[in-house]
Design an enzyme around this catalytic site. Structure first.
Site, PDB file in Angstrom:
ATOM      1  N   GLU A  68       1.056  -1.118  -0.086  1.00  0.00           N
ATOM      2  CA  GLU A  68       0.075   0.099   0.031  1.00  0.00           C
ATOM      3  C   GLU A  68       0.933   1.487  -0.069  1.00  0.00           C
ATOM      4  OE1 GLU A  68      -1.810  -3.458   1.838  1.00  0.00           O
ATOM      5  OE2 GLU A  68       0.019  -2.308   2.445  1.00  0.00           O
TER       6      GLU A  68
ATOM      7  N   ARG B  80      -1.293 -13.921  -0.228  1.00  0.00           N
ATOM      8  CA  ARG B  80       0.095 -14.272   0.252  1.00  0.00           C
ATOM      9  C   ARG B  80      -0.115 -15.622   1.219  1.00  0.00           C
ATOM     10  NH1 ARG B  80       0.839 -11.546  -3.096  1.00  0.00           N
ATOM     11  NH2 ARG B  80       2.292  -9.582  -3.003  1.00  0.00           N
TER      12      ARG B  80
ATOM     13  N   LYS C 171      -5.008  -8.991 -13.621  1.00  0.00           N
ATOM     14  CA  LYS C 171      -3.641  -9.051 -14.247  1.00  0.00           C
ATOM     15  C   LYS C 171      -2.962 -10.080 -14.797  1.00  0.00           C
ATOM     16  CE  LYS C 171      -2.570  -7.557 -10.459  1.00  0.00           C
ATOM     17  NZ  LYS C 171      -1.941  -6.964  -9.271  1.00  0.00           N
TER      18      LYS C 171
ATOM     19  N   ALA D  28      -3.243  -7.037 -19.302  1.00  0.00           N
ATOM     20  CA  ALA D  28      -4.473  -6.969 -18.302  1.00  0.00           C
ATOM     21  C   ALA D  28      -5.676  -6.511 -18.676  1.00  0.00           C
ATOM     22  CB  ALA D  28      -3.915  -5.975 -17.187  1.00  0.00           C
TER      23      ALA D  28
ATOM     24  N   ASP E 289       1.938  -3.233  -7.464  1.00  0.00           N
ATOM     25  CA  ASP E 289       1.641  -2.107  -6.695  1.00  0.00           C
ATOM     26  C   ASP E 289       1.638  -0.783  -7.426  1.00  0.00           C
ATOM     27  OD1 ASP E 289       1.859  -3.989  -4.202  1.00  0.00           O
ATOM     28  OD2 ASP E 289       3.913  -3.187  -4.268  1.00  0.00           O
TER      29      ASP E 289
END
Length: 364
Positions: free
Chosen positions: A47, A180, A235, A241, A284
């Protein structure tokens, strides 16, 4: 870029990003962690990475998190603030440390790497509705969240559920799934991530992680599993994408920002060829590029292209963060016809060339 000083905590900004950032140690040379003699200090966090790229692209951005009352916490706040991000709502925890991690020089997108995390019991894992400034979180056009935060603790998950709950005055919720597996201590991770994604307005998810988490194959199956968000961006790595957009009505409070979702079709954009240095931070950066173009109300195709360009900047540096190309040059590249876009090849240093072109008023 200069650090943004503390604000009153409720000043409205374009984007608020909530999540843990850690001090990252990159090796001085290739080799096993056991053999690397020294490391270079940097920062890393999904983030905060997005926040820095958005600030570098000219948007007002606030990062909300918690860090330890230690030197690593000082470094994180200063480093993220140096990108122009408002860090005035970052809490300091006197009892818990700032998270750190070490990685080898291998490619994190393959098995040719090692990463050692020291984040258990970190200050950020103590985030909850009781320990963060919720007014600072909601004073924005877009609130950017990720599934990593949900995995850190029960308090973090409670916070994300509160922020994604429907209600008046809720900003547009951007959610990067960021599955994750190692962070989830039980089998609930995929179910929780699906729940949170379905409560968002804009979702970013890799086709590989959707397959691993939910057993879904193909962009259409992923979009069908997420019927509530107005935009689902799938993605596909070097394959590009696809944005699945739905023509939704304006939000209950009548704000136009929520109704910026396109015409209800699937839009695919190929990724430009990139001479990759490292894959860290590319996802990100892609989210930041897409969000930047969304805030500017650009067409869906251009949002995807801006995402690819921001990702290409990250892919061509060794660390987690890279400044995006200047807005003018990125706009010119995003406006190329399909044939010219397909011929793009971007390598290390290409963003510096882009900035020089902006300064000189050149065309691509």
């Amino acid at each position: 870029m200069t650090a943004t000083g503390p604000r009153n905590g409720t000043d409205a900004v374009d984007v608020v990003a909530l999540g843990e950032s850690m001090v990252a140690f990159r090796p001085s040379r290739p080799g096993r962690l056991a053999d690397v003699p020294s490391f270079e200090r940097g920062i890393g966090g999904a983030e905060s990475n997005a926040a820095c790229v958005l600030a570098a692209a000219g948007h007002s951005v606030r990062w909300v998190s918690r860090v330890g009352a230690d030197g690593f916490g000082d470094h994180l706040v200063a480093a993220i603030g140096s990108w122009g991000v408002d860090v005035g709502a970052v809490g300091r925890d006197p009892d818990r440390p700032t998270g750190v991690y070490f990685r080898t020089a291998g490619d994190r997108a393959t098995d040719a790497h090692e990463v050692a995390y020291y984040r258990a019991g970190s200050a950020a894992s103590a985030m909850s509705p009781d320990t963060v400034d919720r007014a600072a979180l909601r004073a924005c056009r877009v609130l950017h969240l990720s599934g990593i935060t949900a995995a850190l603790s029960a308090g973090c998950l409670r916070l994300l559920r509160e922020l994604t709950a429907p209600g008046p005055g809720r900003p547009l919720i951007s959610f990067d799934v960021n599955f994750r597996p190692a962070l989830w201590r039980d089998a609930d991770g995929p179910r929780v991530l699906l729940e949170l994604a379905r409560r968002a307005d804009l979702v970013f998810v890799g086709d590989d992680e959707a397959r691993a988490a939910w057993g879904l194959r193909g962009g259409r199956a992923i979009s069908d599993a997420l019927p509530e968000p107005g935009t689902v961006v799938v993605k596909q790595g070097a394959g590009g994408a696809t944005a699945f957009t739905r023509d939704t009505a304006a939000s209950e409070d009548g704000r136009e920002d929520r109704d910026c979702l396109g015409d209800g079709v699937a839009t695919h954009v190929t990724a430009p060829a990139v001479d990759v240095v490292a894959h860290v931070g590319a996802g990100d950066a892609f989210a930041a590029g897409f969000l930047s173009a969304t805030l500017r109300r650009l067409p869906v195709r251009d949002r995807l292209r801006h995402g690819h360009l921001a990702a290409a900047a990250a892919l061509t540096v060794p660390g987690d963060l890279a400044p995006p190309p200047g807005r003018g040059h990125a706009d010119r590249l995003a406006a190329l016809d399909d044939a010219a876009w397909g011929r793009l090849r971007l390598g290390p240093g290409w963003t510096r060339t882009a900035r020089r072109a902006d300064e000189e008023g050149a065309t691509p």
